[in-house]
Every structure is written in structure tokens, then in C-alpha cells.
Design a protein around this motif. Structure first.
Motif, PDB file in Angstrom:
ATOM      1  N   LEU A   1       0.828  -1.213   0.000  1.00 45.15           N
ATOM      2  CA  LEU A   1       0.000   0.000   0.000  1.00 45.15           C
ATOM      3  C   LEU A   1       0.856   1.254   0.000  1.00 45.15           C
ATOM      4  CD1 LEU A   1      -2.845   1.334   0.420  1.00 45.15           C
ATOM      5  CD2 LEU A   1      -2.409   1.121   2.866  1.00 45.15           C
ATOM      6  N   LYS A   2       1.976   1.194   0.685  1.00 41.24           N
ATOM      7  CA  LYS A   2       2.851   2.359   0.829  1.00 41.24           C
ATOM      8  C   LYS A   2       3.490   2.767  -0.500  1.00 41.24           C
ATOM      9  CE  LYS A   2       6.851   3.862   3.593  1.00 41.24           C
ATOM     10  NZ  LYS A   2       7.842   3.444   4.617  1.00 41.24           N
ATOM     11  N   LEU A   3       3.812   1.812  -1.351  1.00 42.25           N
ATOM     12  CA  LEU A   3       4.548   2.113  -2.587  1.00 42.25           C
ATOM     13  C   LEU A   3       3.805   3.094  -3.497  1.00 42.25           C
ATOM     14  CD1 LEU A   3       6.016  -1.426  -3.274  1.00 42.25           C
ATOM     15  CD2 LEU A   3       7.361   0.655  -2.902  1.00 42.25           C
ATOM     16  N   PRO A   4       2.596   2.794  -3.968  1.00 37.81           N
ATOM     17  CA  PRO A   4       1.910   3.774  -4.816  1.00 37.81           C
ATOM     18  C   PRO A   4       1.494   5.028  -4.053  1.00 37.81           C
ATOM     19  CG  PRO A   4       0.448   1.937  -4.326  1.00 37.81           C
ATOM     20  CD  PRO A   4       1.813   1.557  -3.820  1.00 37.81           C
ATOM     21  N   SER A   5       1.214   4.872  -2.754  1.00 41.78           N
ATOM     22  CA  SER A   5       0.761   6.020  -1.971  1.00 41.78           C
ATOM     23  C   SER A   5       1.846   7.079  -1.826  1.00 41.78           C
ATOM     24  CB  SER A   5       0.294   5.560  -0.589  1.00 41.78           C
ATOM     25  OG  SER A   5      -0.860   4.746  -0.678  1.00 41.78           O
ATOM     26  N   GLU A   6       3.110   6.650  -1.764  1.00 38.59           N
ATOM     27  CA  GLU A   6       4.207   7.593  -1.568  1.00 38.59           C
ATOM     28  C   GLU A   6       4.916   7.975  -2.859  1.00 38.59           C
ATOM     29  OE1 GLU A   6       6.809   6.174   1.490  1.00 38.59           O
ATOM     30  OE2 GLU A   6       5.301   6.431   3.069  1.00 38.59           O
ATOM     31  N   HIS A   7       4.502   7.384  -3.985  1.00 40.83           N
ATOM     32  CA  HIS A   7       5.133   7.724  -5.261  1.00 40.83           C
ATOM     33  C   HIS A   7       4.715   9.127  -5.691  1.00 40.83           C
ATOM     34  CE1 HIS A   7       6.611   7.258  -9.376  1.00 40.83           C
ATOM     35  NE2 HIS A   7       7.273   6.195  -8.953  1.00 40.83           N
ATOM     36  N   GLN A   8       5.594   9.802  -6.467  1.00 38.98           N
ATOM     37  CA  GLN A   8       5.287  11.164  -6.899  1.00 38.98           C
ATOM     38  C   GLN A   8       4.064  11.227  -7.811  1.00 38.98           C
ATOM     39  OE1 GLN A   8       7.808  13.204  -9.713  1.00 38.98           O
ATOM     40  NE2 GLN A   8       8.747  11.309 -10.453  1.00 38.98           N
ATOM     41  N   TYR A   9       3.791  10.130  -8.529  1.00 39.09           N
ATOM     42  CA  TYR A   9       2.629  10.100  -9.407  1.00 39.09           C
ATOM     43  C   TYR A   9       1.462   9.405  -8.709  1.00 39.09           C
ATOM     44  CZ  TYR A   9       5.966  11.259 -13.111  1.00 39.09           C
ATOM     45  OH  TYR A   9       6.913  11.875 -13.876  1.00 39.09           O
ATOM     46  N   GLY A  10       0.266   9.798  -9.067  1.00 36.98           N
ATOM     47  CA  GLY A  10      -0.920   9.187  -8.467  1.00 36.98           C
ATOM     48  C   GLY A  10      -2.044   9.052  -9.462  1.00 36.98           C
ATOM     49  N   ASN A  11      -1.732   8.549 -10.645  1.00 42.48           N
ATOM     50  CA  ASN A  11      -2.749   8.440 -11.687  1.00 42.48           C
ATOM     51  C   ASN A  11      -3.656   7.242 -11.440  1.00 42.48           C
ATOM     52  OD1 ASN A  11      -3.520  10.054 -13.884  1.00 42.48           O
ATOM     53  ND2 ASN A  11      -2.911   8.475 -15.341  1.00 42.48           N
ATOM     54  N   GLY A  12      -3.086   6.029 -11.582  1.00 49.35           N
ATOM     55  CA  GLY A  12      -3.888   4.828 -11.421  1.00 49.35           C
ATOM     56  C   GLY A  12      -3.157   3.750 -10.642  1.00 49.35           C
ATOM     57  N   VAL A  13      -3.927   2.829 -10.084  1.00 48.48           N
ATOM     58  CA  VAL A  13      -3.380   1.692  -9.360  1.00 48.48           C
ATOM     59  C   VAL A  13      -4.435   0.597  -9.393  1.00 48.48           C
ATOM     60  CG1 VAL A  13      -4.306   2.384  -7.095  1.00 48.48           C
ATOM     61  CG2 VAL A  13      -2.220   1.008  -7.209  1.00 48.48           C
ATOM     62  N   THR A  14      -4.003  -0.648  -9.283  1.00 49.44           N
ATOM     63  CA  THR A  14      -4.976  -1.733  -9.210  1.00 49.44           C
ATOM     64  C   THR A  14      -4.495  -2.777  -8.222  1.00 49.44           C
ATOM     65  OG1 THR A  14      -6.390  -3.153 -10.577  1.00 49.44           O
ATOM     66  CG2 THR A  14      -4.024  -3.194 -11.050  1.00 49.44           C
ATOM     67  N   ILE A  15      -5.436  -3.508  -7.658  1.00 49.52           N
ATOM     68  CA  ILE A  15      -5.116  -4.605  -6.751  1.00 49.52           C
ATOM     69  C   ILE A  15      -5.777  -5.865  -7.276  1.00 49.52           C
ATOM     70  CG2 ILE A  15      -7.068  -4.015  -5.229  1.00 49.52           C
ATOM     71  CD1 ILE A  15      -5.335  -5.130  -2.892  1.00 49.52           C
ATOM     72  N   PHE A  16      -4.988  -6.944  -7.306  1.00 43.65           N
ATOM     73  CA  PHE A  16      -5.499  -8.255  -7.705  1.00 43.65           C
ATOM     74  C   PHE A  16      -5.646  -9.104  -6.443  1.00 43.65           C
ATOM     75  CE2 PHE A  16      -3.404  -6.734 -11.578  1.00 43.65           C
ATOM     76  CZ  PHE A  16      -4.393  -6.981 -12.528  1.00 43.65           C
ATOM     77  N   THR A  17      -6.856  -9.493  -6.141  1.00 46.30           N
ATOM     78  CA  THR A  17      -7.125 -10.274  -4.933  1.00 46.30           C
ATOM     79  C   THR A  17      -8.507 -10.901  -5.026  1.00 46.30           C
ATOM     80  OG1 THR A  17      -7.253 -10.173  -2.518  1.00 46.30           O
ATOM     81  CG2 THR A  17      -8.097  -8.272  -3.717  1.00 46.30           C
ATOM     82  N   ARG A  18      -8.725 -11.952  -4.215  1.00 47.73           N
ATOM     83  CA  ARG A  18     -10.059 -12.526  -4.072  1.00 47.73           C
ATOM     84  C   ARG A  18     -10.678 -12.127  -2.733  1.00 47.73           C
ATOM     85  NH1 ARG A  18      -9.438 -18.453  -6.921  1.00 47.73           N
ATOM     86  NH2 ARG A  18      -7.451 -18.074  -7.920  1.00 47.73           N
ATOM     87  N   ASN A  19      -9.956 -11.318  -1.980  1.00 47.92           N
ATOM     88  CA  ASN A  19     -10.377 -10.931  -0.641  1.00 47.92           C
ATOM     89  C   ASN A  19     -11.071  -9.578  -0.695  1.00 47.92           C
ATOM     90  OD1 ASN A  19     -10.288  -9.717   2.033  1.00 47.92           O
ATOM     91  ND2 ASN A  19      -8.909 -11.390   2.626  1.00 47.92           N
TER      92      ASN A  19
END
Length: 503
Positions: free
Chosen positions: A400-418
Motif C-alpha cells: 500500500l505504501k509504494l503507490p501512496s508515496e510515489h510522486q505520481y498518483g494516476n492509477g493503481v490496481t489490486i489483484f485479490t479474491r479478498n
């Protein structure tokens, strides 16, 4: 040599003393030139817009919607020819080019419903004999500055909403692939749009600066790199304009231990390498949670990457084609060099890729890095090519920390069944557009597109209702109709010196 000119006032205009080469990315050869306009070119477009916009704004929304319907029909009828033109200048394969056009048409479809979204608001009896109503009016003349990677979709994102809401619109497309944007001007003319409501002016930074400085251009919409987005936003706002400026991205795919890895690999292959990675919503970073997940994912990725077919943009069997220019190819390969120098493990090397029979083409093979770390410059910056980086995370919080602290914040996705993990991630991640088991979380046309942090400057997103808000101004009217005939002042109690209330 074929020359691409400007489309102003419904006709072709040759203006400007400079030209730029347009390459065929498949061969590396110059196939045409584009005429680069200047401030005088822009002035002609503004003059045409000034003459046409008041009448267009006075046209009722239903009639404006009919132009959108006709434009959609014309584009659909010629989509194969348009896709071919797009592919031959950009390099993306034909299926991807048709997708580019179709995604733009989805915004045009939204614009066909403009009478509904422009209805406004009304309150009867807000106070004694008082009604309040609010409605939206066009801002006047707007401009769009669009990137090379979506020469159909993004111009239609901007122009469709701007025009449907009653504005005149001036498009400054990328000089790398300007032919299809020029063709959009002719299609709008054939659809019945009055001359001057939509114009196309080609150019480079000189034209951008002219747009920023022109006093009659009320708003600018931009999509491109973050540094340019920040420049346009700062200078456009300083000149009193409304500005939305979308910048770069470094989108992450979080892979939880319970994810369906076969589905993840299929999605990653398309999202990381489709269009040679030249998408602001590509997935260039994958974050497997736990070493076991990372090892299993890497094992499955290798044969999928090996199976990718790189070909010319007209090859129906190709998964992706060349990148747009030799300079961009060199930039991508320099980032691969950088990743190696920084100590990342180069698992698959796409440098020096040559397609037989097209040795001069701008091809880059698929590239995979593992053991990439957040301190690496190749991770912090946007590569914009067919390069996938694996950044391993020990647990959910680290991921969670990686995209949250990156300088860019365009898009993100999570792959999970939970479901709980997905819900928690979507709520907490510091990114503007989130996918759950969706590799490219681009909203549909009736929602709005826009990232956070250095991925977007300005507070209003593209298309959807935010697009309508951007291209219009709210006007609120408070009215009272006194009892009696005209001029009857019965009941007046003299001047009031306190703020009026509706109590």
C-alpha cells in the motif's frame, strides 16, 4: 512530400514558416511533414472562433446533440481508415488504434445526452415570492493540447464536451501524429458543425505559449508529461485561465497472495506491454506481496513475455508495434541501462530489438526487471515504454505504501479474491483512480478521469460531469415577482439595510 496543414474555419490553412518531420515508426523513414504554426496562426483560429461561438452557444442543446450524433456516425463509418492513419503515424497496432478511436467515441456518446446534463436547477418558493434557478453557460473559447499516444481519444475527450456545451474549441495536437486530428476537423464540418467552432492548429512550444498568452482563450485542457503540465497550469492560471493539466504516471499493480496468477499474468501482459507501454494508464510496476507470490508470478510471467509478438502496426498478429520516434526508443533504452546500473536484476532485455525487414523501425522488445527498489530513479520516473518492473513487498502495508508515496498518483490496481483487502486498499491508497482486478482502471465516459499528485494539476477531471463543469460557468438567479400589476409598489416598506434572508 505530404504536408499536414492547419484546419481553421472549416478549411485548410497554410500558416507558419517552419515544419517538422512525421516518421513512419515501422521503417524509421520520414513519411510527411507538419506545418508548425505561430501566434498569427492562432489568431486566425481565435478570430474564426470569435465569429462562430455566440451563434453556436445560442443553438439549443438538442440541435448541438444532433451534430454529436452525426459526427459519431461519420467516425464509425470510417473507423478502419482512421485507424490505419493513426497506426502509420503512431505505431500502435490496428486493433489498438480502433480502441483509441472507440474510447473517444464513448465520450461523444455521452455528449449526445447534453440536453439532459445542461438542464440546471430550480427552487420554487425559496422565500416569500422568491424563486432561485441556476444554469450553466459556455465559457466562450477553449483550447486543448493533446499528446501523441492517443491522437483520437483525447482530442474527442476534450472537444466533444467543450463543443456540446456551446463553446468554440481550438485543438493543438502532437506534432508527431497530427493527421488524424486534422481529419477530425473535416468530420465535424461534415457533421454540420458551424465553421470556426472547431479548429486544429499544429505547432510546438511556440504554439503552446501563444495559447497560454492569448487573452480570448478562457480555458486550457492538457494531457502530457508532468513537467509540461505543471508549466501550462502555472502559466495558464497566471494569465487568468481555467486550466486542467494531466501529467505522467507510474501505475502499480498490487498482487495479493490469494490472486489468480494466471489471470494476473494475462492482464499484465496487455496492460504493461500493450501499445508498447505508451499509455499513461499502463501498468509498468507490479508489486507481489510476499516472496512466494513474487517467485510464482515471475515464473508465470517469463513464458507469457516470451510469447509476445512484436510486429509492424499493420500486422494483425502483432501484440504491439514500434514506439513513436527514434528519440523515444533511445530514451526507453536509456532507462533500461539505468536500471541495470542501479542494481536491478534484468530478467528480460528488450534493448537492440530488430524486426526483420524493418531494421530501421523504432522497435523495443519487452523488458522485465526484478528486485527493483523505491530508491531507484528508474522506478521513480515514468519510462513510457514496454518495461515492466517487479518491486517486491513483504506484506499488504508495504504494498500500500509504494503507490501512496510515489510522486505520481494516476492509477493503481489490486489483484485479490479478498473483498476486505480490496475495500481497505481502495479506501486508503493515495491515488486518484483505483482498479480491483481491473488492469487499466480508466473510468467510462460518464464518469470523470483524473489522477492525484504530479499526475494532475487543477481540480477538475476530464469528461463526464466534471468535464461539463470545466467547460461551463454556473449562473444563479434569485428572482421575486411582487403582487399586483407592473409598477405596483404596494406593501413596500422602504430600504433594507440588513442582509436578506429567506426566513
Amino acid at each position: 512530400m505530404r504536408i499536414i496543414d492547419h484546419h481553421i474555419g472549416g478549411t485548410t490553412v497554410s500558416s507558419g514558416n517552419r515544419t517538422a518531420d512525421i516518421f513512419d515508426p515501422n521503417t524509421g523513414q520520414v513519411q510527411a511533414q507538419v506545418r508548425l504554426g505561430d501566434a498569427a496562426t492562432l489568431e486566425r483560429a481565435v478570430a474564426a472562433a470569435r465569429a462562430a461561438q455566440p451563434g453556436w452557444a445560442a443553438t439549443n442543446p438538442q440541435r448541438r446533440a444532433r451534430v454529436m450524433f452525426k459526427f459519431k456516425e461519420l467516425v464509425e463509418a470510417e473507423i478502419d481508415a482512421l485507424a490505419h492513419v493513426l497506426s502509420m503515424e503512431h505505431g500502435k497496432v490496428l486493433a489498438d488504434s480502433r480502441g483509441d478511436i472507440q474510447r473517444g467515441l464513448e465520450v461523444i456518446e455521452f455528449c449526445c445526452g447534453i440536453p439532459h446534463v445542461m438542464k440546471g436547477e430550480f427552487t420554487h418558493g425559496a422565500g416569500p415570492g422568491i424563486d432561485i434557478w441556476a444554469f450553466r453557460q459556455p465559457i466562450g473559447i477553449g483550447a486543448g493540447i493533446t499528446p501523441f499516444n492517443f491522437p483520437a481519444m483525447i482530442p474527442m475527450w476534450m472537444a466533444g464536451v467543450a463543443i456540446a456545451t456551446g463553446n468554440a474549441f481550438i485543438l493543438k495536437p502532437s506534432e508527431r501524429d497530427p493527421t488524424l486530428p486534422y481529419m477530425l476537423g473535416d468530420l465535424f464540418r461534415r457533421a454540420g458543425l458551424p465553421d470556426g467552432v472547431f479548429s486544429v492548429v499544429n505547432g510546438d512550444k511556440e504554439m503552446v505559449d501563444a495559447i497560454i498568452a492569448h487573452p480570448e482563450i478562457a480555458a486550457i485542457s492538457f494531457v502530457g508529461s508532468s513537467d509540461v503540465a505543471e508549466y501550462i497550469h502555472a502559466n495558464g492560471c497566471a494569465n487568468g485561465k481555467r486550466v486542467q493539466a494531466m501529467g505522467g504516471a507510474k501505475n502499480h499493480a498490487i498482487v495479493m497472495p490469494d490472486a489468480d496468477l494466471d489471470a494476473v499474468v494475462r492482464d499484465l501482459a496487455g496492460a504493461a506491454f500493450g501499445s508498447a507501454g505508451e499509455r499513461c494508464m499502463a501498468l509498468p510496476v507490479v508489486v507481489p506481496v510476499g516472496d512466494a507470490t513474487a517467485q510464482a508470478l515471475r515464473t508465470k510471467l517469463l513464458p507469457a513475455i516470451a510469447a509476445l509478438r512484436i510486429g509492424t502496426s499493420t500486422d494483425p498478429q502483432a501484440d504491439y508495434g514500434p514506439v513513436v520516434t527514434a528519440a523515444h526508443k533511445a530514451k526507453i533504452e536509456s532507462y533500461i541501462d539505468m536500471g541495470v546500473a542501479e542494481g536491478a536484476e534484468l530478467v528480460v532485455d528488450g534493448r537492440g530489438y530488430v524486426l526483420q525487414g524493418h531494421e530501421g523501425g523504432f522497435f523495443v522488445g519487452p523488458t522485465l526487471f526484478d528486485h527493483v527498489t523505491p530508491d531507484m530513479r528508474s522506478y521513480r520516473e515514468e519510462i513510457f515504454g514496454p518495461v515492466l518492473q517487479i518491486v517486491r513487498a513483504a506484506d499488504f502495508e508495504a504494498a500500500l505504501k509504494l503507490p501512496s508515496e510515489h510522486q505520481y498518483g494516476n492509477g493503481v490496481t489490486i489483484f485479490t479474491r479478498n473483498g476486505h483487502a480490496a475495500r481497505e486498499f481502495a479506501a486508503r491508497v493515495n491515488v486518484g483512480m483505483v482498479g480491483v482486478n481491473v488492469p487499466i482502471p480508466v473510468p467510462v465516459a460518464y464518469h470523470s478521469f483524473g489522477g492525484w499528485k504530479r499526475s494532475a494539476f487543477g481540480d477538475i477531471g476530464q469528461h463526464g460531469m466534471e468535464g461539463v463543469q470545466f467547460w461551463t460557468k454556473r449562473k444563479t438567479v434569485t428572482g421575486r415577482w411582487p403582487d399586483g400589476g407592473v409598477g405596483d409598489t404596494a406593501g413596500a416598506s422602504g430600504s433594507a439595510f440588513v442582509i436578506p434572508t429567506m426566513g
